[in-house]
Design a protein around this motif. Structure first.
Motif, mmCIF file in Angstrom:
data_model
loop_
_atom_site.group_PDB
_atom_site.id
_atom_site.type_symbol
_atom_site.label_atom_id
_atom_site.label_comp_id
_atom_site.label_asym_id
_atom_site.label_seq_id
_atom_site.Cartn_x
_atom_site.Cartn_y
_atom_site.Cartn_z
ATOM 1 N N LEU A 269 45.993 -14.330 4.452
ATOM 2 C CA LEU A 269 44.801 -14.218 3.610
ATOM 3 C C LEU A 269 43.608 -13.716 4.414
ATOM 4 O O LEU A 269 42.819 -12.895 3.938
ATOM 5 N N LYS A 270 43.488 -14.206 5.642
ATOM 6 C CA LYS A 270 42.339 -13.804 6.472
ATOM 7 C C LYS A 270 42.314 -12.306 6.757
ATOM 8 O O LYS A 270 41.258 -11.738 7.017
ATOM 9 N N LYS A 271 43.481 -11.668 6.685
ATOM 10 C CA LYS A 271 43.534 -10.216 6.903
ATOM 11 C C LYS A 271 42.789 -9.449 5.800
ATOM 12 O O LYS A 271 42.472 -8.269 5.954
ATOM 13 N N LEU A 272 42.549 -10.136 4.678
ATOM 14 C CA LEU A 272 41.923 -9.464 3.531
ATOM 15 C C LEU A 272 40.397 -9.496 3.583
ATOM 16 O O LEU A 272 39.740 -8.755 2.853
ATOM 17 N N GLU A 273 39.836 -10.360 4.443
ATOM 18 C CA GLU A 273 38.370 -10.477 4.476
ATOM 19 C C GLU A 273 37.697 -9.145 4.828
ATOM 20 O O GLU A 273 36.758 -8.720 4.132
ATOM 21 N N PRO A 274 38.151 -8.429 5.884
ATOM 22 C CA PRO A 274 37.503 -7.139 6.171
ATOM 23 C C PRO A 274 37.719 -6.097 5.079
ATOM 24 O O PRO A 274 36.865 -5.231 4.867
ATOM 25 N N ILE A 275 38.854 -6.203 4.371
ATOM 26 C CA ILE A 275 39.092 -5.260 3.268
ATOM 27 C C ILE A 275 38.075 -5.493 2.161
ATOM 28 O O ILE A 275 37.482 -4.552 1.621
ATOM 29 N N LEU A 276 37.851 -6.763 1.820
ATOM 30 C CA LEU A 276 36.873 -7.094 0.783
ATOM 31 C C LEU A 276 35.473 -6.679 1.218
ATOM 32 O O LEU A 276 34.710 -6.093 0.433
ATOM 33 N N LYS A 277 35.164 -6.938 2.466
ATOM 34 C CA LYS A 277 33.827 -6.615 2.997
ATOM 35 C C LYS A 277 33.567 -5.107 2.950
ATOM 36 O O LYS A 277 32.455 -4.662 2.669
ATOM 37 N N ASN A 278 34.614 -4.331 3.227
ATOM 38 C CA ASN A 278 34.460 -2.866 3.306
ATOM 39 C C ASN A 278 35.138 -2.165 2.136
ATOM 40 O O ASN A 278 35.659 -1.057 2.287
ATOM 41 N N ILE A 279 35.138 -2.796 0.984
ATOM 42 C CA ILE A 279 35.882 -2.289 -0.170
ATOM 43 C C ILE A 279 35.450 -0.866 -0.556
ATOM 44 O O ILE A 279 36.252 -0.064 -1.030
ATOM 45 N N LEU A 280 34.172 -0.535 -0.332
ATOM 46 C CA LEU A 280 33.674 0.772 -0.755
ATOM 47 C C LEU A 280 34.211 1.913 0.104
ATOM 48 O O LEU A 280 34.226 3.067 -0.327
ATOM 49 N N THR A 281 34.645 1.592 1.315
ATOM 50 C CA THR A 281 35.166 2.641 2.208
ATOM 51 C C THR A 281 36.645 2.459 2.523
ATOM 52 O O THR A 281 37.240 3.297 3.192
ATOM 53 N N TYR A 282 37.248 1.389 2.046
ATOM 54 C CA TYR A 282 38.648 1.100 2.366
ATOM 55 C C TYR A 282 39.561 2.098 1.661
ATOM 56 O O TYR A 282 39.495 2.261 0.443
ATOM 57 N N ASN A 283 40.413 2.786 2.426
ATOM 58 C CA ASN A 283 41.297 3.778 1.801
ATOM 59 C C ASN A 283 42.713 3.737 2.365
ATOM 60 O O ASN A 283 43.460 4.698 2.276
ATOM 61 N N LYS A 284 43.100 2.600 2.951
ATOM 62 C CA LYS A 284 44.454 2.457 3.485
ATOM 63 C C LYS A 284 45.340 1.772 2.447
ATOM 64 O O LYS A 284 44.868 1.301 1.412
ATOM 65 N N GLU A 285 46.630 1.704 2.786
ATOM 66 C CA GLU A 285 47.562 1.013 1.895
ATOM 67 C C GLU A 285 47.315 -0.482 1.979
ATOM 68 O O GLU A 285 47.045 -1.021 3.055
ATOM 69 N N PHE A 286 47.386 -1.155 0.824
ATOM 70 C CA PHE A 286 47.158 -2.604 0.798
ATOM 71 C C PHE A 286 48.252 -3.291 1.625
ATOM 72 O O PHE A 286 49.433 -2.934 1.525
ATOM 73 N N PRO A 287 47.890 -4.271 2.469
ATOM 74 C CA PRO A 287 48.862 -4.831 3.420
ATOM 75 C C PRO A 287 49.973 -5.680 2.811
ATOM 76 O O PRO A 287 50.959 -5.981 3.486
ATOM 77 N N PHE A 288 49.832 -6.088 1.555
ATOM 78 C CA PHE A 288 50.859 -6.937 0.951
ATOM 79 C C PHE A 288 51.359 -6.319 -0.352
ATOM 80 O O PHE A 288 50.598 -5.699 -1.092
ATOM 81 N N ASP A 289 52.634 -6.524 -0.611
ATOM 82 C CA ASP A 289 53.254 -5.966 -1.806
ATOM 83 C C ASP A 289 53.033 -6.922 -2.978
ATOM 84 O O ASP A 289 53.902 -7.717 -3.344
ATOM 85 N N VAL A 290 51.842 -6.860 -3.538
ATOM 86 C CA VAL A 290 51.505 -7.702 -4.692
ATOM 87 C C VAL A 290 50.964 -6.812 -5.800
ATOM 88 O O VAL A 290 50.538 -5.685 -5.551
ATOM 89 N N GLN A 291 51.003 -7.346 -7.001
ATOM 90 C CA GLN A 291 50.478 -6.620 -8.148
ATOM 91 C C GLN A 291 49.244 -7.328 -8.682
ATOM 92 O O GLN A 291 49.128 -8.545 -8.580
ATOM 93 N N PRO A 292 48.315 -6.562 -9.255
ATOM 94 C CA PRO A 292 47.162 -7.225 -9.885
ATOM 95 C C PRO A 292 47.620 -8.194 -10.962
ATOM 96 O O PRO A 292 48.645 -7.989 -11.602
ATOM 97 N N VAL A 293 46.865 -9.264 -11.142
ATOM 98 C CA VAL A 293 47.138 -10.214 -12.219
ATOM 99 C C VAL A 293 47.051 -9.468 -13.545
ATOM 100 O O VAL A 293 46.144 -8.667 -13.741
ATOM 101 N N PRO A 294 47.995 -9.694 -14.474
ATOM 102 C CA PRO A 294 47.919 -9.012 -15.773
ATOM 103 C C PRO A 294 46.576 -9.274 -16.446
ATOM 104 O O PRO A 294 45.998 -10.347 -16.295
ATOM 105 N N LEU A 295 46.121 -8.296 -17.178
ATOM 106 C CA LEU A 295 44.838 -8.433 -17.874
ATOM 107 C C LEU A 295 44.851 -9.648 -18.773
ATOM 108 O O LEU A 295 45.810 -9.907 -19.486
ATOM 109 N N ARG A 296 43.788 -10.406 -18.713
ATOM 110 C CA ARG A 296 43.665 -11.520 -19.644
ATOM 111 C C ARG A 296 42.194 -11.709 -19.925
ATOM 112 O O ARG A 296 41.338 -11.428 -19.103
ATOM 113 N N LYS A 297 41.904 -12.164 -21.105
ATOM 114 C CA LYS A 297 40.513 -12.351 -21.508
ATOM 115 C C LYS A 297 39.883 -13.423 -20.631
ATOM 116 O O LYS A 297 40.442 -14.490 -20.463
#
Length: 310
Positions: A91-119
């Motif tokens: 999880l800690k590997k994601l902190e710099p990705i979140l911090k630099n989300i506007l410039t992040y353009n690498k492949e996401f480090p984990f094979d996960v899918q976004p949570v399905p849309l829900r209200k």
């Protein structure tokens, strides 16, 4: 970077660090709370319309994947199996990705899918739903069919117990909870059902069991399809006993799991085959003295009973 985006990222970053700090200190309840709240905020941003968001569609996909990882870590901490299914170091590997989300353009480090849309309910909307539950007109809308986010194995398996050993001349009861009808089924987050057997005074006669989180939501139904093994032979249940089913769901705004409604089945209703039972407004009335139907609509808890006799 706009001021609004900078402010969002700072808040998210602070919340992320707070959660991982709690996690590393062993304060798991606080960590779970922080992770779940941040995950909801990220999901909300990821689901926002393009013109209402500070982020591009690709950035929103990454934000949604971070939300999934927060949910996975939260689920891992709640797992009775292992807290290593999704590790804190991961999880800690994601902190710099979140911090630099506007410039992040690498492949996401984990094979996960976004949570399905829900209200995700706006502030105040949920209370409005509860008070309007028996209103015949309008309604909150059931939402489109969707599934709940994938969980780490074992995280939301519930607390179901195996069938008791059989005894000559004695009957055991298996209840399959098929589905529950609710007009706002699509808006229930992480729903499950607590099953208990009570006497006339509301005293437990068997251990309380929780189902796993529901399989899916579809139209006005939340589907479970799960077997509950009643932990007492039918012949040994006291006169006037009843089996209670409490439908519960998570309220992110209030940060706790709440009972939405309940149903019960009395001893004369124990017979093989399908049965539908009415839903009542909370709070759960185990003594069955002041019952109030949840809705006038034809919405019920759908069960199927199987009796086992030696």
């Amino acid at each position: 970077m706009s001021e609004a985006a900078r402010s969002l990222l700072q808040r998210w970053g602070a919340s992320f660090r707070k959660g991982t700090d709690f996690d590393s200190w062993g304060q798991l309840v606080e960590a779970i709370d922080e992770y779940q709240i941040l995950a909801r905020h990220l999901q909300k941003e990821a689901q926002s319309q393009h013109n209402n968001s500070e982020f591009t569609e690709d950035q929103k996909k990454t934000i949604a994947k971070i939300a999934t990882c927060l949910e996975l870590r939260s689920a891992a901490l709640q797992s009775t199996q292992s807290q290593d299914e999704f590790k804190l170091e991961d999880l800690k590997k994601l902190e710099p990705i979140l911090k630099n989300i506007l410039t992040y353009n690498k492949e996401f480090p984990f094979d996960v899918q976004p949570v399905p849309l829900r209200k995700i309910l706006a502030p105040g909307e949920e209370e409005h739903l509860e008070f309007e539950e028996d209103d015949e007109e309008g309604g909150a809308g059931a939402g489109s069919p969707d599934s709940f986010p994938a969980r780490v194995p074992g995280a939301n398996e519930g607390t179901l117990l195996p069938r008791l050993p059989s005894e000559p001349g004695m009957t055991l009861l298996t209840i399959n909870i098929e589905k529950i009808g609710l007009k706002d089924a699509g808006q229930c987050i992480d729903p499950y059902i607590t099953v208990s057997v009570k006497d006339l005074n509301g005293i437990d006669l068997t251990p309380v069991q929780d189902t796993p989180v529901a399989l899916r939501k579809e139209d006005t139904y939340v589907h479970f399809n799960v077997d509950i093994e009643i932990q007492k032979h039918v012949e040994k249940l006291t006169k006037g006993a009843a089996i209670f089913f409490e439908f519960k769901h998570y309220k992110p705004k209030k940060r706790f799991t709440s009972t939405k409604c309940f149903a019960f089945m009395e001893m004369d209703e124990i017979k093989p085959g399908a049965i539908v039972i009415e839903l009542y407004k909370k709070p759960t009335d185990f003594k069955r003295k002041k019952l109030q139907l949840l809705t006038k609509k034809p919405l019920y808890l759908h069960l199927h009973q199987t009796l086992h006799k030696e």
